[in-house]
Motif scaffolding. Structure first.
Motif, PDB file in Angstrom:
ATOM      1  N   ARG A 161       1.361   4.607  -5.821  1.00 55.07           N
ATOM      2  CA  ARG A 161       2.456   3.969  -5.084  1.00 55.07           C
ATOM      3  C   ARG A 161       3.800   4.571  -5.481  1.00 55.07           C
ATOM      4  O   ARG A 161       4.677   4.773  -4.636  1.00 55.07           O
ATOM      5  N   ASP A 171       0.862  -1.173   0.000  1.00 57.17           N
ATOM      6  CA  ASP A 171       0.000   0.000   0.000  1.00 57.17           C
ATOM      7  C   ASP A 171       0.902   1.227   0.000  1.00 57.17           C
ATOM      8  O   ASP A 171       2.140   1.110  -0.006  1.00 57.17           O
ATOM      9  N   THR A 172       0.307   2.413  -0.016  1.00 57.26           N
ATOM     10  CA  THR A 172       1.128   3.621  -0.117  1.00 57.26           C
ATOM     11  C   THR A 172       1.996   3.825   1.119  1.00 57.26           C
ATOM     12  O   THR A 172       3.129   4.307   1.006  1.00 57.26           O
TER      13      THR A 172
END
Length: 305
Positions: free
Chosen positions: A237, A117-118
């Protein structure tokens, strides 16, 4: 990692005795494809739990391994989350197991976790920035990634015919320019990090580390952490990873990064085509070359724009 050199409990117990530990339990690690790695539960001289990792090296000899171990010691001293090799009773960081070089290290806390995830991409970017800023004055000479890439030019015939000319031109252009002088990891895939409570707890496997451009290291990470199943970059991302990297005071040459993304994708496509895992190994086995074929074609198309 996959296991090419199985070891019995008696063999492992003998190894641990050289370091003052007693074997309690162990199992083979399941991530990676290059060396034989064992996760060990042991007790130290004071009967305290001591989680350890034994790695038996399948291709590096003792001399080739030495600069990497020195590097790990230096990075651990600089408070990066890397495991430093443990000395045996004679002060040696290397031993011989099954006639191969081997190293015992503490097992840092955390587990493999392949979720992306980010937030995780931000942590990866920040960690790379710390690594790239590390003090390399005392480094022993490390093998060059450029030499590895040159070796891979001999495997271009393993690519589909339609990809061979573009791949040869890309490598020729990249290798025509001097290497950088930044310490890079060179292999920061998801299976080379451990996580604990949502935070990076360990950076593993420095056996592709070398001096080169930081954009190449970023490209290796972006091609694993920031692409979808079709090999297409996931912009959110990518921004998270690169922003965190820049927030640590590091700069990025966007043009070099764009080329590095294609070169790094080609490198791992070729390595997977050129080096399938032995049929006798245990664990994951060879990784799918087509994953990087997709990434390479996407990165090459972006480079042409």
């Amino acid at each position: 990692m996959s296991v090419y050199t199985p070891l019995s409990p008696a063999q492992l117990a003998t190894v641990l005795e050289q370091f003052g530990f007693q074997l309690r339990d162990y199992h083979a690690a399941s991530h990676g494809i290059e060396n034989s790695t064992f996760l060990i539960d042991a007790r130290d001289r004071h009967d305290q739990p001591s989680p350890l990792v034994l790695t038996v090296f399948e291709s590096l000899d003792h001399a080739a391994l030495a600069p990497y171990l020195s590097l790990l010691e230096q990075l651990a001293e600089q408070h990066l989350p890397v495991p430093a090799p443990l000395p045996d009773a004679n002060g040696n960081h290397q031993i011989t197991v099954a006639e191969k070089p081997a190293v015992l290290m503490p097992r840092l806390p955390g587990q493999h976790d392949f979720a992306v995830d980010t937030d995780r991409c931000q942590q990866v970017g920040a960690l790379l920035a710390r690594l790239h800023a590390s003090n390399t004055e005392q480094l022993q000479p490390l093998p060059s990634e450029r030499a590895r890439l040159h070796d891979f030019t001999h495997h271009l015939d393993k690519l589909p015919a339609a990809d061979q000319d573009s791949a040869a031109a890309l490598l020729h252009d990249w290798l025509a320019h001097p290497a950088g002088t930044t310490l890079i990891h060179g292999d920061l895939f998801r299976d080379n990090l451990l996580w604990h409570d949502g935070q990076i707890s360990a950076l593993l496997d420095f056996y592709n580390a070398c001096l080169d451009h930081p954009e190449y290291d970023l490209a290796v990470a972006l091609n694993d952490w920031c692409v979808d199943a079709n090999g297409q970059g996931v912009a959110e991302r990518e921004r998270a990873l690169l922003s965190a990297y820049r927030d640590q005071g590091r700069s990025v040459d966007d043009g070099r990064l764009c080329e590095a993304l294609a070169v790094a994708a080609l490198r791992f496509w070729l390595s997977r085509l050129a080096g399938p895992v032995s049929d006798h190994s245990e664990g994951l086995g060879s990784k799918d070359p087509e994953e990087f074929a997709r990434i390479y074609r996407q990165r090459l198309e972006a480079l042409a724009v």
